[in-house]
Write a protein that holds these residues in place. Sequence first.
Motif, PDB file in Angstrom:
ATOM      1  N   ALA A  57      42.820  32.559  39.096  1.00  0.00           N
ATOM      2  CA  ALA A  57      44.025  32.624  39.926  1.00  0.00           C
ATOM      3  C   ALA A  57      45.254  32.243  39.097  1.00  0.00           C
ATOM      4  O   ALA A  57      45.177  31.418  38.195  1.00  0.00           O
ATOM      5  N   TYR A  84      38.941  40.679  41.637  1.00  0.00           N
ATOM      6  CA  TYR A  84      39.726  39.956  42.648  1.00  0.00           C
ATOM      7  C   TYR A  84      40.645  38.944  41.968  1.00  0.00           C
ATOM      8  O   TYR A  84      40.236  38.226  41.056  1.00  0.00           O
ATOM      9  N   ALA A  85      41.904  38.883  42.427  1.00  0.00           N
ATOM     10  CA  ALA A  85      42.873  37.993  41.781  1.00  0.00           C
ATOM     11  C   ALA A  85      43.667  37.129  42.754  1.00  0.00           C
ATOM     12  O   ALA A  85      44.165  36.071  42.386  1.00  0.00           O
ATOM     13  N   SER A  86      43.796  37.582  44.020  1.00  0.00           N
ATOM     14  CA  SER A  86      44.585  36.817  44.996  1.00  0.00           C
ATOM     15  C   SER A  86      44.286  37.352  46.395  1.00  0.00           C
ATOM     16  O   SER A  86      43.471  38.260  46.569  1.00  0.00           O
ATOM     17  N   THR A  87      44.967  36.802  47.375  1.00  0.00           N
ATOM     18  CA  THR A  87      44.778  37.273  48.749  1.00  0.00           C
ATOM     19  C   THR A  87      45.243  38.724  48.913  1.00  0.00           C
ATOM     20  O   THR A  87      44.902  39.376  49.901  1.00  0.00           O
ATOM     21  N   THR A  94      47.496  42.916  43.313  1.00  0.00           N
ATOM     22  CA  THR A  94      48.298  41.688  43.199  1.00  0.00           C
ATOM     23  C   THR A  94      49.578  41.955  42.430  1.00  0.00           C
ATOM     24  O   THR A  94      50.671  41.513  42.827  1.00  0.00           O
ATOM     25  N   SER A 138      44.199  31.586  31.905  1.00  0.00           N
ATOM     26  CA  SER A 138      44.351  30.224  32.413  1.00  0.00           C
ATOM     27  C   SER A 138      44.554  29.256  31.245  1.00  0.00           C
ATOM     28  O   SER A 138      44.026  29.471  30.146  1.00  0.00           O
ATOM     29  N   SER A 167      46.372  26.157  35.983  1.00  0.00           N
ATOM     30  CA  SER A 167      45.137  26.346  36.755  1.00  0.00           C
ATOM     31  C   SER A 167      44.755  25.124  37.585  1.00  0.00           C
ATOM     32  O   SER A 167      43.777  25.154  38.330  1.00  0.00           O
TER      33      SER A 167
END
Length: 218
Positions: A57, A84-87, A94, A138, A167
């Motif tokens: 993230a 997947y990286a965020s909502t 993203t 990160s 992070s």
Amino acid sequence: MRNLIGSKKTGKRRKKILFLSLPVLLIVLFFFGAGRFLLYNQVPQQADVIIVLSGGAGRVEKGAELYGKEGYAPYLLLSNAKEYASTSGDMLRTALALGIPPDAILTENAALSTYQNAELTLPVMKQHGFTSAIVISSDFHMRRVKFLFDHVYKDSGIELTYAGSDSGYNAKRWWSDRYSRETIFNEYTKMIGNLSGYNGPEAKSSLEQIKRWFRSQF
């Protein structure tokens, strides 16, 4: 004469104590310095592209910040953009949600490790004639990122700058919370694996086996 013999014995005793204390001192230095050693962060330089690595993230957000607010590069190259990286979803979604224009985004979708992040972005860099890049991951990941990217990009003529995204990792007191402790364990295990020639998905598989073994022991 006795004083001379006594001073020699004292000198030998001091050397012995120093010799025995050295391993302890090294362990203490490693313990307190291990967390900060993982960090590697350079002042960003103007570049042709910003390479954002998958797996954590805040990485795409850091890339978007350097692209838009700071204006360090005209393109973003997302490595394993489908992860997947965020909502908002994967890395590509993203980046779009953060306002990056579609024509400013380049992607590759196959990297499954840090080594492959480097290996699979290099052809994209060459294809577009890029000669410089800012590499983002990160903060705790950056020492290993630099090691692997420098190795893969060696002799490519491409200049790399490294920038870490926050992070939540506690580098100064890594032992104080579970997340930072696991991060230290994971990164140093992977680093040893990389130095030993283990790269790619097989390295991740080996790490999981080591972690399962430690958990079964403790």
